[in-house]
Design a protein around this motif. Structure first.
Motif, PDB file in Angstrom:
ATOM      1  N   THR A  82      10.120 -12.720 -10.573  1.00 48.82           N
ATOM      2  CA  THR A  82      10.667 -14.077 -10.746  1.00 48.82           C
ATOM      3  C   THR A  82       9.683 -15.127 -10.243  1.00 48.82           C
ATOM      4  O   THR A  82       9.470 -16.156 -10.900  1.00 48.82           O
ATOM      5  CB  THR A  82      11.997 -14.222  -9.960  1.00 48.82           C
ATOM      6  N   ALA A  83       9.109 -14.877  -9.076  1.00 43.64           N
ATOM      7  CA  ALA A  83       8.333 -15.941  -8.420  1.00 43.64           C
ATOM      8  C   ALA A  83       6.896 -16.025  -8.924  1.00 43.64           C
ATOM      9  O   ALA A  83       6.324 -17.121  -8.980  1.00 43.64           O
ATOM     10  CB  ALA A  83       8.350 -15.718  -6.908  1.00 43.64           C
ATOM     11  N   ALA A  84       6.306 -14.872  -9.297  1.00 39.16           N
ATOM     12  CA  ALA A  84       4.881 -14.892  -9.655  1.00 39.16           C
ATOM     13  C   ALA A  84       4.573 -15.814 -10.843  1.00 39.16           C
ATOM     14  O   ALA A  84       3.624 -16.594 -10.771  1.00 39.16           O
ATOM     15  CB  ALA A  84       4.386 -13.470  -9.908  1.00 39.16           C
ATOM     16  N   PRO A  85       5.359 -15.802 -11.931  1.00 34.14           N
ATOM     17  CA  PRO A  85       5.026 -16.701 -13.049  1.00 34.14           C
ATOM     18  C   PRO A  85       5.158 -18.185 -12.687  1.00 34.14           C
ATOM     19  O   PRO A  85       4.653 -19.043 -13.403  1.00 34.14           O
ATOM     20  CB  PRO A  85       6.046 -16.325 -14.136  1.00 34.14           C
ATOM     21  N   MET A  86       5.857 -18.463 -11.576  1.00 38.55           N
ATOM     22  CA  MET A  86       5.966 -19.868 -11.144  1.00 38.55           C
ATOM     23  C   MET A  86       4.840 -20.182 -10.141  1.00 38.55           C
ATOM     24  O   MET A  86       4.803 -21.269  -9.580  1.00 38.55           O
ATOM     25  CB  MET A  86       7.332 -20.103 -10.486  1.00 38.55           C
ATOM     26  N   PHE A  87       3.922 -19.230  -9.942  1.00 37.27           N
ATOM     27  CA  PHE A  87       2.768 -19.389  -9.029  1.00 37.27           C
ATOM     28  C   PHE A  87       3.198 -19.745  -7.617  1.00 37.27           C
ATOM     29  O   PHE A  87       2.546 -20.517  -6.925  1.00 37.27           O
ATOM     30  CB  PHE A  87       1.767 -20.412  -9.592  1.00 37.27           C
ATOM     31  N   LYS A  88       4.332 -19.188  -7.203  1.00 36.11           N
ATOM     32  CA  LYS A  88       4.753 -19.395  -5.814  1.00 36.11           C
ATOM     33  C   LYS A  88       3.936 -18.457  -4.927  1.00 36.11           C
ATOM     34  O   LYS A  88       3.673 -17.327  -5.309  1.00 36.11           O
ATOM     35  CB  LYS A  88       6.239 -19.064  -5.648  1.00 36.11           C
ATOM     36  N   LYS A  89       3.605 -18.930  -3.752  1.00 36.24           N
ATOM     37  CA  LYS A  89       2.944 -18.056  -2.795  1.00 36.24           C
ATOM     38  C   LYS A  89       3.978 -17.020  -2.335  1.00 36.24           C
ATOM     39  O   LYS A  89       5.125 -17.373  -2.066  1.00 36.24           O
ATOM     40  CB  LYS A  89       2.454 -18.897  -1.617  1.00 36.24           C
ATOM     41  N   LEU A  90       3.570 -15.768  -2.256  1.00 36.91           N
ATOM     42  CA  LEU A  90       4.529 -14.681  -2.007  1.00 36.91           C
ATOM     43  C   LEU A  90       4.098 -13.777  -0.857  1.00 36.91           C
ATOM     44  O   LEU A  90       2.946 -13.370  -0.798  1.00 36.91           O
ATOM     45  CB  LEU A  90       4.567 -13.775  -3.245  1.00 36.91           C
ATOM     46  N   SER A  91       5.011 -13.485   0.014  1.00 35.02           N
ATOM     47  CA  SER A  91       4.786 -12.455   1.020  1.00 35.02           C
ATOM     48  C   SER A  91       5.927 -11.455   0.877  1.00 35.02           C
ATOM     49  O   SER A  91       7.107 -11.827   0.919  1.00 35.02           O
ATOM     50  CB  SER A  91       4.804 -13.090   2.411  1.00 35.02           C
ATOM     51  N   LEU A  92       5.592 -10.198   0.671  1.00 34.75           N
ATOM     52  CA  LEU A  92       6.614  -9.170   0.451  1.00 34.75           C
ATOM     53  C   LEU A  92       6.475  -8.068   1.495  1.00 34.75           C
ATOM     54  O   LEU A  92       5.446  -7.398   1.564  1.00 34.75           O
ATOM     55  CB  LEU A  92       6.453  -8.557  -0.945  1.00 34.75           C
ATOM     56  N   GLU A  93       7.487  -7.911   2.321  1.00 35.49           N
ATOM     57  CA  GLU A  93       7.532  -6.828   3.319  1.00 35.49           C
ATOM     58  C   GLU A  93       8.626  -5.879   2.861  1.00 35.49           C
ATOM     59  O   GLU A  93       9.807  -6.202   2.957  1.00 35.49           O
ATOM     60  CB  GLU A  93       7.851  -7.391   4.709  1.00 35.49           C
ATOM     61  N   LEU A  94       8.223  -4.688   2.375  1.00 38.22           N
ATOM     62  CA  LEU A  94       9.184  -3.841   1.654  1.00 38.22           C
ATOM     63  C   LEU A  94       9.433  -2.510   2.369  1.00 38.22           C
ATOM     64  O   LEU A  94       9.235  -2.409   3.570  1.00 38.22           O
ATOM     65  CB  LEU A  94       8.667  -3.641   0.225  1.00 38.22           C
ATOM     66  N   GLY A  95       9.865  -1.542   1.615  1.00 40.46           N
ATOM     67  CA  GLY A  95      10.342  -0.289   2.208  1.00 40.46           C
ATOM     68  C   GLY A  95       9.230   0.617   2.721  1.00 40.46           C
ATOM     69  O   GLY A  95       8.041   0.361   2.521  1.00 40.46           O
ATOM     70  N   GLY A  96       9.634   1.691   3.380  1.00 43.50           N
ATOM     71  CA  GLY A  96       8.657   2.635   3.908  1.00 43.50           C
ATOM     72  C   GLY A  96       9.207   4.053   3.923  1.00 43.50           C
ATOM     73  O   GLY A  96      10.421   4.276   3.803  1.00 43.50           O
ATOM     74  N   LYS A  97       8.295   5.010   4.016  1.00 42.81           N
ATOM     75  CA  LYS A  97       8.670   6.425   4.197  1.00 42.81           C
ATOM     76  C   LYS A  97       7.592   6.996   5.092  1.00 42.81           C
ATOM     77  O   LYS A  97       6.621   7.604   4.630  1.00 42.81           O
ATOM     78  CB  LYS A  97       8.717   7.140   2.840  1.00 42.81           C
ATOM     79  N   ASN A  98       7.729   6.720   6.370  1.00 42.61           N
ATOM     80  CA  ASN A  98       6.607   6.858   7.292  1.00 42.61           C
ATOM     81  C   ASN A  98       6.530   8.253   7.894  1.00 42.61           C
ATOM     82  O   ASN A  98       7.554   8.856   8.204  1.00 42.61           O
ATOM     83  CB  ASN A  98       6.762   5.807   8.388  1.00 42.61           C
ATOM     84  N   ALA A  99       5.296   8.724   8.057  1.00 45.13           N
ATOM     85  CA  ALA A  99       5.080  10.069   8.606  1.00 45.13           C
ATOM     86  C   ALA A  99       4.810   9.996  10.109  1.00 45.13           C
ATOM     87  O   ALA A  99       4.075   9.130  10.575  1.00 45.13           O
ATOM     88  CB  ALA A  99       3.901  10.730   7.894  1.00 45.13           C
ATOM     89  N   THR A 100       5.419  10.921  10.836  1.00 40.83           N
ATOM     90  CA  THR A 100       5.083  11.164  12.238  1.00 40.83           C
ATOM     91  C   THR A 100       4.290  12.465  12.236  1.00 40.83           C
ATOM     92  O   THR A 100       4.828  13.513  11.855  1.00 40.83           O
ATOM     93  CB  THR A 100       6.368  11.335  13.071  1.00 40.83           C
ATOM     94  N   ILE A 101       3.011  12.393  12.612  1.00 35.74           N
ATOM     95  CA  ILE A 101       2.136  13.567  12.502  1.00 35.74           C
ATOM     96  C   ILE A 101       1.861  14.111  13.906  1.00 35.74           C
ATOM     97  O   ILE A 101       1.324  13.393  14.757  1.00 35.74           O
ATOM     98  CB  ILE A 101       0.806  13.185  11.818  1.00 35.74           C
ATOM     99  N   VAL A 102       2.261  15.350  14.130  1.00 35.41           N
ATOM    100  CA  VAL A 102       2.108  15.941  15.464  1.00 35.41           C
ATOM    101  C   VAL A 102       1.014  17.008  15.402  1.00 35.41           C
ATOM    102  O   VAL A 102       1.181  18.033  14.725  1.00 35.41           O
ATOM    103  CB  VAL A 102       3.443  16.543  15.960  1.00 35.41           C
ATOM    104  N   LEU A 103      -0.107  16.752  16.083  1.00 36.74           N
ATOM    105  CA  LEU A 103      -1.210  17.721  16.094  1.00 36.74           C
ATOM    106  C   LEU A 103      -0.975  18.771  17.186  1.00 36.74           C
ATOM    107  O   LEU A 103      -0.224  18.519  18.147  1.00 36.74           O
ATOM    108  CB  LEU A 103      -2.542  17.008  16.319  1.00 36.74           C
ATOM    109  N   ASP A 104      -1.654  19.917  17.037  1.00 39.44           N
ATOM    110  CA  ASP A 104      -1.316  21.042  17.930  1.00 39.44           C
ATOM    111  C   ASP A 104      -1.839  20.884  19.359  1.00 39.44           C
ATOM    112  O   ASP A 104      -1.530  21.705  20.223  1.00 39.44           O
ATOM    113  CB  ASP A 104      -1.732  22.392  17.318  1.00 39.44           C
ATOM    114  N   ASP A 105      -2.606  19.794  19.604  1.00 42.78           N
ATOM    115  CA  ASP A 105      -3.035  19.560  20.983  1.00 42.78           C
ATOM    116  C   ASP A 105      -2.187  18.484  21.673  1.00 42.78           C
ATOM    117  O   ASP A 105      -2.479  18.070  22.792  1.00 42.78           O
ATOM    118  CB  ASP A 105      -4.516  19.143  21.019  1.00 42.78           C
ATOM    119  N   ALA A 106      -1.135  18.030  20.999  1.00 41.02           N
ATOM    120  CA  ALA A 106      -0.339  16.916  21.550  1.00 41.02           C
ATOM    121  C   ALA A 106       0.414  17.331  22.811  1.00 41.02           C
ATOM    122  O   ALA A 106       0.802  18.502  22.953  1.00 41.02           O
ATOM    123  CB  ALA A 106       0.663  16.428  20.506  1.00 41.02           C
ATOM    124  N   ASP A 107       0.619  16.377  23.693  1.00 43.02           N
ATOM    125  CA  ASP A 107       1.528  16.581  24.826  1.00 43.02           C
ATOM    126  C   ASP A 107       2.927  16.771  24.232  1.00 43.02           C
ATOM    127  O   ASP A 107       3.463  15.849  23.587  1.00 43.02           O
ATOM    128  CB  ASP A 107       1.477  15.335  25.726  1.00 43.02           C
TER     129      ASP A 107
END
Ligand code: NAD
Length: 483
Positions: A236-261
């Motif tokens: 909707t906003a892009a064709p009107m050349f509005k400045k846009l900031s989009l903070e959207l969804g996530g599917k974040n990984a927690t990576i545990v290495l074998d030397d971790a505490d």
């Protein structure tokens, strides 16, 4: 029961057509408040008021606008408990979390941008025969659209830099969590912020939100919410050349290495997975564990998760409250069903909680924190954003495999790595396609740093100078020497 109103041009008003929506308590299904079900005509009134007010606000010296932010921070701080109680009631999150995170950060957002702005120096570029002065003007009127998971935290994260840079605001909070945006409007009204500089329009996304996106006088949109809605916002906003900031969804990984505490990694993974019942865009909803320690880690993780205290949001002891609504509970449960169809095994949770309880919290949207193992890292449960208290747990052998697994989603918001070797952690972090990676910590935020997603997690960055840049037009004034 509360009857909230819009805040337009310095007055609290009903929607033009008088329609309302109900704001429901997710812990017991009761109506907390009614809010205006506004339409584009209400957005029009807000945009007209904002446009009228913006030039005066933009002309207010920066030093005065900084003082305004500090005054707002002080006023919100005096309402810290009121904000925390309202947020806990509206969202179902534990009161301790609402105090520690939501109420505190809302104050901090105003205080941070005030002190950050005070430190800024005018940017100049000297030439042999001239001097260039970089100047920042407010964008004009900005539309701020925010979600339900961290209501005032995220709204104030936009309002503070928008005001700082000389913009007037038309804000729309989530229709599911309107209480604290109303407290902010009341506070700005009590402080006599000039009329029209901050306007609040309540209602539904496709009605009010869409009205904001389409309004020709609104020059910029800062949106935080789901990726699917983000697509509509951009289209909707892009064709009107509005400045846009989009903070959207996530599917974040927690990576545990074998030397971790081990203890640190378990505690960190639990916090990353289940803070706010997994309803933080940064939550680590996929846990990737190096094979050598997988058995030990999984056992300790499941033990820690199953001992979390599920309880009423207002209970001081609760660590897990409700999810945002019964509708969302059904959606999250559908992913647990899907996990079973995809061949997963539930290690703990998977069921509703507090169901047998008598009293006002009966039939709330409570779900026990849930850990699912045995799924492919490419399964739907491991790649789609569930946004609830459900994590999938997977095993990897090599760091390259960890990178490939972490990057195997459309999202790229955040992640964490747990290791005793911080140099190795930092090197691995550089291979993860996300806007932020934490090493041996999670949700550890310095508000000066860039915040935002890559891939389908967003466009643009917020924080410190990035927010100041977004909410302004940067121009150059070149003055030729006269000698
Ligand atoms: P949502 O996209 O459903 O709604 C967000 C806001 O957009 C609400 O105010 C809603 O009313 C409005 N909206 C809905 N349809 C609209 C339309 N057509 N036009 C304009 N506005 C519209 O998101 P939600 O369910 O409220 O929040 C959860 C989502 O937010 C999750 O995906 C989460 O990851 C994301 N999120 C991202 C961040 C981040 O910083 N990246 C932070 C918090 C939440």
């Amino acid at each position: 029961m509360l009857h909230l109103k819009n805040y337009i041009d310095g007055a609290f008003v009903e929607a033009h057509d008088g329609q309302t929506l109900e704001d429901i308590n997710p812990a017991n299904g009761q109506v907390i408040a009614t809010i205006p079900r506004s339409k584009s005509s209400d957005v029009e009134s807000a945009a007209v008021a904002a446009k009228k007010a913006q030039s005066g606000w933009n002309a207010t010296p920066m030093a005065e606008r900084i003082t305004w932010l500090e005054t707002i921070a002080d006023a919100l701080e005096s309402k810290h408990e009121q904000i925390a109680q309202a947020e806990s009631l509206d969202t179902g999150k534990p009161i301790s979390l609402a105090r520690r995170v939501d109420a505190s950060r809302s104050v901090e957002n105003f205080r941070f941008f005030a002190s950050f702005a005070r430190e800024q120096k005018e940017m100049t570029f000297e030439m042999k025969d001239a001097m260039n002065y970089v100047h920042r003007n407010g964008l004009g009127v900005v539309g701020l659209i925010t979600p339900w998971n961290l209501p005032l935290y995220l709204l104030s994260w936009k309002v503070a830099p928008a005001l700082l840079m000389g913009n007037a605001i038309v804000a729309k909070p989530s229709e599911m969590t309107p209480l604290t945006a109303n407290i902010l409007a009341e506070t700005l009204d009590e402080l006599n912020l000039p009329s029209g500089v901050f306007n609040l329009v309540h209602g539904l996304g496709p009605e009010v939100g869409q009205g904001i996106l389409e309004h020709p006088s609104i020059n910029g949109i800062s949106f935080t919410g789901g990726t699917a809605t983000g697509r509509i916002v951009a289209a909707t906003a892009a064709p009107m050349f509005k400045k846009l900031s989009l903070e959207l969804g996530g599917k974040n990984a927690t990576i545990v290495l074998d030397d971790a505490d081990m203890q640190q990694a378990v505690d960190g993974a639990v916090r990353a997975a289940f803070t706010n019942s997994g309803q933080v865009c940064l939550c680590g909803s996929r846990i990737l564990v190096q094979a050598r320690i997988a058995e030990e880690f999984n056992a300790a993780f499941v033990k820690a998760v199953s001992s979390m205290k599920i309880g009423a949001p207002g209970d001081e002891e609760s660590q897990i409250g409700t999810v945002i609504s019964m509708e969302h509970l059904n959606k999250v449960e559908s992913y647990i069903d899907l996990a079973m169809e995809e061949g997963g095994t539930i290690l703990t949770g998977g069921t509703r909680a507090m169901t047998g309880r008598l009293g006002p919290d009966h039939n709330g949207a409570y779900l026990a924190p849930t850990v699912v193992a045995g799924l492919s890292h490419l399964s739907r449960c491991a790649t789609e954003e569930i946004f609830g208290p459900v994590v999938t747990i997977h095993t990897f052998e090599t760091l390259q495999e960890a990178t490939e697994m972490a990057n195997a989603t459309e999202y790229g918001l955040a992640g964490s790595i747990w290791t005793a070797d911080t140099a190795k952690g930092k090197a691995l972090a550089q291979t993860i396609d996300t806007g932020i990676v934490w090493v041996n910590t999670w949700l550890h935020r310095d508000l000066r740093t860039p915040f935002g997603g890559v891939k389908n997690s967003g466009v643009g960055r917020e924080g410190g100078q990035w927010s100041m840049g977004f909410f302004s037009e940067t121009t150059n004034i070149c003055v030729k020497d006269q000698n």
